[in-house]
Write a protein that holds these residues in place. Structure first.
Motif, mmCIF file in Angstrom:
data_model
loop_
_atom_site.group_PDB
_atom_site.id
_atom_site.type_symbol
_atom_site.label_atom_id
_atom_site.label_comp_id
_atom_site.label_asym_id
_atom_site.label_seq_id
_atom_site.Cartn_x
_atom_site.Cartn_y
_atom_site.Cartn_z
ATOM 1 N N ALA A 94 44.819 46.473 50.379
ATOM 2 C CA ALA A 94 45.562 46.313 49.126
ATOM 3 C C ALA A 94 44.729 46.786 47.942
ATOM 4 C CB ALA A 94 45.941 44.848 48.940
ATOM 5 N N PRO A 95 45.361 47.473 46.972
ATOM 6 C CA PRO A 95 44.618 47.877 45.774
ATOM 7 C C PRO A 95 44.238 46.666 44.934
ATOM 8 C CG PRO A 95 46.951 48.372 45.524
ATOM 9 C CD PRO A 95 46.765 47.903 46.932
ATOM 10 N N ALA A 96 43.028 46.678 44.415
ATOM 11 C CA ALA A 96 42.548 45.557 43.605
ATOM 12 C C ALA A 96 43.123 45.636 42.193
ATOM 13 C CB ALA A 96 41.020 45.575 43.547
ATOM 14 N N PRO A 97 43.291 44.491 41.523
ATOM 15 C CA PRO A 97 43.758 44.493 40.137
ATOM 16 C C PRO A 97 42.885 45.392 39.260
ATOM 17 C CG PRO A 97 43.778 42.273 41.006
ATOM 18 C CD PRO A 97 43.093 43.123 42.036
ATOM 19 N N GLY A 98 43.541 46.109 38.352
ATOM 20 C CA GLY A 98 42.822 47.008 37.455
ATOM 21 C C GLY A 98 42.858 48.446 37.910
ATOM 22 N N THR A 99 43.081 48.678 39.210
ATOM 23 C CA THR A 99 43.140 50.050 39.706
ATOM 24 C C THR A 99 44.477 50.682 39.352
ATOM 25 O OG1 THR A 99 44.010 49.351 41.858
ATOM 26 C CG2 THR A 99 41.603 49.516 41.640
ATOM 27 N N LEU A 100 44.498 52.001 39.336
ATOM 28 C CA LEU A 100 45.728 52.723 39.035
ATOM 29 C C LEU A 100 46.792 52.417 40.087
ATOM 30 C CD1 LEU A 100 46.706 54.655 36.840
ATOM 31 C CD2 LEU A 100 46.007 56.560 38.304
ATOM 32 N N GLU A 101 46.367 52.303 41.354
ATOM 33 C CA GLU A 101 47.313 51.977 42.430
ATOM 34 C C GLU A 101 47.958 50.607 42.211
ATOM 35 O OE1 GLU A 101 44.079 54.577 44.323
ATOM 36 O OE2 GLU A 101 44.224 53.036 42.791
ATOM 37 N N HIS A 102 47.164 49.639 41.777
ATOM 38 C CA HIS A 102 47.696 48.298 41.534
ATOM 39 C C HIS A 102 48.658 48.307 40.340
ATOM 40 C CE1 HIS A 102 47.662 44.095 39.998
ATOM 41 N NE2 HIS A 102 47.717 43.824 41.285
ATOM 42 N N ARG A 103 48.272 48.987 39.276
ATOM 43 C CA ARG A 103 49.139 49.075 38.098
ATOM 44 C C ARG A 103 50.471 49.742 38.445
ATOM 45 N NH1 ARG A 103 45.932 48.285 33.351
ATOM 46 N NH2 ARG A 103 43.715 48.294 33.851
ATOM 47 N N ARG A 104 50.399 50.783 39.284
ATOM 48 C CA ARG A 104 51.632 51.482 39.680
ATOM 49 C C ARG A 104 52.509 50.592 40.559
ATOM 50 N NH1 ARG A 104 55.750 53.307 40.217
ATOM 51 N NH2 ARG A 104 56.460 55.465 40.386
ATOM 52 N N ALA A 105 51.877 49.794 41.421
ATOM 53 C CA ALA A 105 52.637 48.869 42.274
ATOM 54 C C ALA A 105 53.323 47.792 41.437
ATOM 55 C CB ALA A 105 51.712 48.232 43.307
ATOM 56 N N VAL A 106 52.646 47.330 40.401
ATOM 57 C CA VAL A 106 53.238 46.328 39.503
ATOM 58 C C VAL A 106 54.430 46.930 38.763
ATOM 59 C CG1 VAL A 106 52.839 44.947 37.420
ATOM 60 C CG2 VAL A 106 51.127 44.975 39.246
ATOM 61 N N LEU A 107 54.307 48.197 38.333
ATOM 62 C CA LEU A 107 55.426 48.870 37.666
ATOM 63 C C LEU A 107 56.624 48.972 38.610
ATOM 64 C CD1 LEU A 107 56.528 50.530 35.232
ATOM 65 C CD2 LEU A 107 55.652 52.568 36.397
ATOM 66 N N THR A 108 56.368 49.308 39.866
ATOM 67 C CA THR A 108 57.453 49.403 40.855
ATOM 68 C C THR A 108 58.133 48.047 41.039
ATOM 69 O OG1 THR A 108 56.352 51.204 42.017
ATOM 70 C CG2 THR A 108 58.003 49.959 43.258
ATOM 71 N N ARG A 109 57.336 47.000 41.093
ATOM 72 C CA ARG A 109 57.889 45.656 41.287
ATOM 73 C C ARG A 109 58.694 45.192 40.082
ATOM 74 N NH1 ARG A 109 53.393 41.603 40.953
ATOM 75 N NH2 ARG A 109 53.945 41.783 38.761
#
Length: 198
Positions: A94-109
């Motif tokens: 899982a991408p850690a908080p603060g990473t671009l992958e995590h931010r993008r996953a939050v946007l999707t959610r």
């Protein structure tokens, strides 16, 4: 021993951290993390409960309880960070908080419609760039003397003004990053990113 630091906003494009919690043989559990700095080096670093315990050039593999973590990255981000178990099953970290992958996953959610629009726009940009790149690529190949002697030369009928070429290049990079952080890949859509990664 170096400790794992949180991912800061200014590091979002160059640094990734992915984590997974795995049971220890003694009955406890540990958080394993893999860190990469794709714009600085091509090395993956392994952490256990925040402490660095190893590093390797990518593509890298680290033995952990329950299997092996495999890591690789390209020009536009991490392309593989999976736990592979002895029976061949794979589980993405899982991408850690603060990473671009995590931010993008939050946007999707939180905003699925906007997320889909961004994804479609990225595909359109890459396809337009691919169509425009084909004649330019043929022109470049046929300009090689040995090729020109055998097949002749080709002049691309598409001539773009500098400002448009620059805009499409920047848009293509952004679209490629979007595809990378959402783990999307298609041999046709992402063909242009292969050439720019060489």
């Amino acid at each position: 021993m170096r400790m794992l630091r949180p991912v800061r906003l200014h590091q979002a494009l160059s640094r990734t951290v992915h984590t997974i919690t795995l049971p220890d043989p003694d009955g406890g559990a540990a958080v394993w993390a893999v860190e990469t700095h794709t714009m600085e080096d091509h090395e993956a670093r392994l952490y256990r409960d925040g402490q660095r315990i190893g590093a390797a050039e990518m593509p890298a593999g680290f033995t952990v309880p329950g299997g092996r973590i495999e890591v690789d990255a390209g020009l536009y981000g991490v392309t593989r960070v999976h736990l592979v178990t002895p029976d061949g099953r794979e589980r993405r970290l899982a991408p850690a908080p603060g990473t671009l992958e995590h931010r993008r996953a939050v946007l999707t959610r939180d905003h699925p419609r906007l997320s889909r629009r961004i994804a479609v726009t990225a595909v359109v940009i890459l396809l337009v760039n691919l169509v425009l790149a084909v004649p330019a690529g043929i022109e470049m190949v046929t300009s090689i003397p040995q090729v020109a002697e055998r097949f002749g030369t080709f002049t691309s009928p598409v001539v773009l003004p500098g400002w448009l070429l620059g805009t499409l290049t920047v848009a293509g990079v952004v679209a490629a990053v979007e595809r990378a952080v959402t783990w999307r890949y298609n041999r046709i859509v992402d063909a242009e990113t292969i050439w720019t990664s060489l």
